[in-house]
Design an enzyme around this catalytic site. Structure first.
Site, PDB file in Angstrom:
ATOM      1  N   SER A 124     -35.173  -9.813  48.094  1.00  0.00           N
ATOM      2  CA  SER A 124     -36.061  -8.761  47.590  1.00  0.00           C
ATOM      3  C   SER A 124     -35.276  -7.524  47.205  1.00  0.00           C
ATOM      4  O   SER A 124     -34.241  -7.212  47.805  1.00  0.00           O
ATOM      5  CB  SER A 124     -37.082  -8.398  48.680  1.00  0.00           C
ATOM      6  OG  SER A 124     -37.774  -7.205  48.354  1.00  0.00           O
ATOM      7  N   GLU A 126     -36.074  -4.786  48.001  1.00  0.00           N
ATOM      8  CA  GLU A 126     -36.157  -3.896  49.158  1.00  0.00           C
ATOM      9  C   GLU A 126     -34.852  -3.854  49.948  1.00  0.00           C
ATOM     10  O   GLU A 126     -34.648  -2.936  50.745  1.00  0.00           O
ATOM     11  CB  GLU A 126     -37.301  -4.326  50.078  1.00  0.00           C
ATOM     12  CG  GLU A 126     -38.687  -4.016  49.552  1.00  0.00           C
ATOM     13  CD  GLU A 126     -39.088  -2.560  49.766  1.00  0.00           C
ATOM     14  OE1 GLU A 126     -38.659  -1.973  50.774  1.00  0.00           O
ATOM     15  OE2 GLU A 126     -39.835  -2.027  48.932  1.00  0.00           O
ATOM     16  N   TYR A 148     -39.016  -4.617  56.625  1.00  0.00           N
ATOM     17  CA  TYR A 148     -39.053  -5.736  55.687  1.00  0.00           C
ATOM     18  C   TYR A 148     -37.718  -5.850  54.949  1.00  0.00           C
ATOM     19  O   TYR A 148     -37.134  -6.931  54.842  1.00  0.00           O
ATOM     20  CB  TYR A 148     -40.202  -5.526  54.699  1.00  0.00           C
ATOM     21  CG  TYR A 148     -40.291  -6.566  53.610  1.00  0.00           C
ATOM     22  CD1 TYR A 148     -40.929  -7.780  53.828  1.00  0.00           C
ATOM     23  CD2 TYR A 148     -39.754  -6.332  52.351  1.00  0.00           C
ATOM     24  CE1 TYR A 148     -41.022  -8.740  52.824  1.00  0.00           C
ATOM     25  CE2 TYR A 148     -39.834  -7.284  51.344  1.00  0.00           C
ATOM     26  CZ  TYR A 148     -40.474  -8.478  51.585  1.00  0.00           C
ATOM     27  OH  TYR A 148     -40.560  -9.422  50.588  1.00  0.00           O
TER      28      TYR A 148
END
Length: 327
Positions: A124, A126, A148
């Site tokens: 991701s 992220e 996350y």
């Protein structure tokens, strides 16, 4: 010759779209779910009778070994993890278990059953947190800020570690925000598309959002699952950024969604500072997918405007169907 693929998280947006893509390419598809399949009616309903479902738990390596030994897939796509980033602050331990430990459990199970299985790990954007450079490439140093993002960074690195240590065919797709009509309404783009549809039908009058200037690199999930598949078809394993390379603001997203139903968003949308994410808001997350374009021949096919029109159209149809069913 296509064989058999196993997908964890098949009940989610990406899992169901990937399953449909693989079926179209002649695969047998096996899905791993934690809950009863009825909990995924919207995503798995159209695939009923076309995919096999096995019960297994990413936190129970033995159950993964049994699932792999029973189904004997040639490819495994590990998409299972909590995906709503803000919620990871409420459930940081659970997020770490499924996103980080779960990926390791699957890699160990593959190594025990058949190390030749090709493995895709859902990474991701992220993992970059507040990035040190924009746009980001595969060489950009991760600096995650959310539970996350941290868990996804671990999974990203462990997949690479198994590739180097054991020679396993592991790929991580560093996916940026990607949406579709199958996205839950917790997510901003779907929240907006549903509201635009509801307001156009006279069912609602106003949409309240946070910071309209926040920006993201948004793409179409159908394009992104195609990139996942292409990674495992390539002769060599590797990690790839999957992104459009174009940043759009929330205001632009809202404008496109309301334009799809011929409405001026300014008549219906209000920004409330109480909903701003503050320090939790990430900035400058824009991906450079040059490697995926060059090596895999991947290109996004659905534009930002087409994506929003697609989502709004689907929500209009949903709401009309619900209205007809209740009348």
């Amino acid at each position: 010759m296509p064989g058999r693929a196993l997908i964890t998280g098949i009940g989610g947006q990406d899992g169901s779209l990937l399953a449909a893509h693989l079926l179209d390419h002649g695969y047998e598809v096996v899905g791993v779910v934690r809950r009863r399949t009825s909990a995924y009616a919207e995503t798995l309903g159209p695939l009923e009778g076309r995919v096999a479902i096995v019960e297994a738990d990413l936190l129970d390596q033995g159950s993964l070994v049994r699932a792999l030994a029973k189904t004997r897939p040639g490819e495994v796509y590990n998409l299972a993890a909590p995906s709503f980033v803000p919620r990871s602050w409420d459930e940081p331990v659970l997020t770490a278990e499924f996103a980080a430990v779960g990926a390791t459990s699957m890699l160990e199970a593959i190594r025990e059953v058949d190390p030749s299985i090709r493995f895709y790990q859902a990474s991701s954007s992220e993992i970059f947190g507040e990035p040190r450079e924009t746009p980001q490439t595969e060489e950009t140093a991760p600096s995650p800020l959310t539970p996350y993002g941290v868990a996804k960074a671990y999974a990203h690195f462990i997949a690479g570690s198994y590739r180097r240590r054991y020679g396993m065919f592991t790929c991580s797709g560093i996916l940026y925000n990607h949406e579709s009509p199958l996205r839950p309404v917790d997510f901003l783009p779907r929240k907006v598309s549903r509201a635009a549809a509801a307001i156009s039908l006279g069912l609602e009058t106003e949409l309240v959002l946070g910071d309209l200037s926040a920006r993201r690199d948004w793409g179409y999930a159908g394009d992104y699952v195609r990139a996942m598949w292409l990674m495992l078809q390539h002769v060599e394993p590797g990690d790839y950024i999957v992104a459009t390379g174009i940043s759009h603001s929330v205001e632009e997203l809202v404008a496109c969604a309301f334009q799809a139903v011929s409405l001026d968003w300014r008549d219906h949308v209000r920004s409330d500072p109480a909903l701003y994410r503050g320090v939790a808001e990430l900035h400058d997350l824009v991906g450079d997918a040059s490697k995926a374009r060059r090596v895999l021949g991947w290109e996004p096919e659905v534009s930002f405007e087409e994506l929003l029109a697609l989502m709004v159209e689907a929500d209009v149809a949903r709401l009309r169907s619900q209205d007809a069913a209740s009348s």
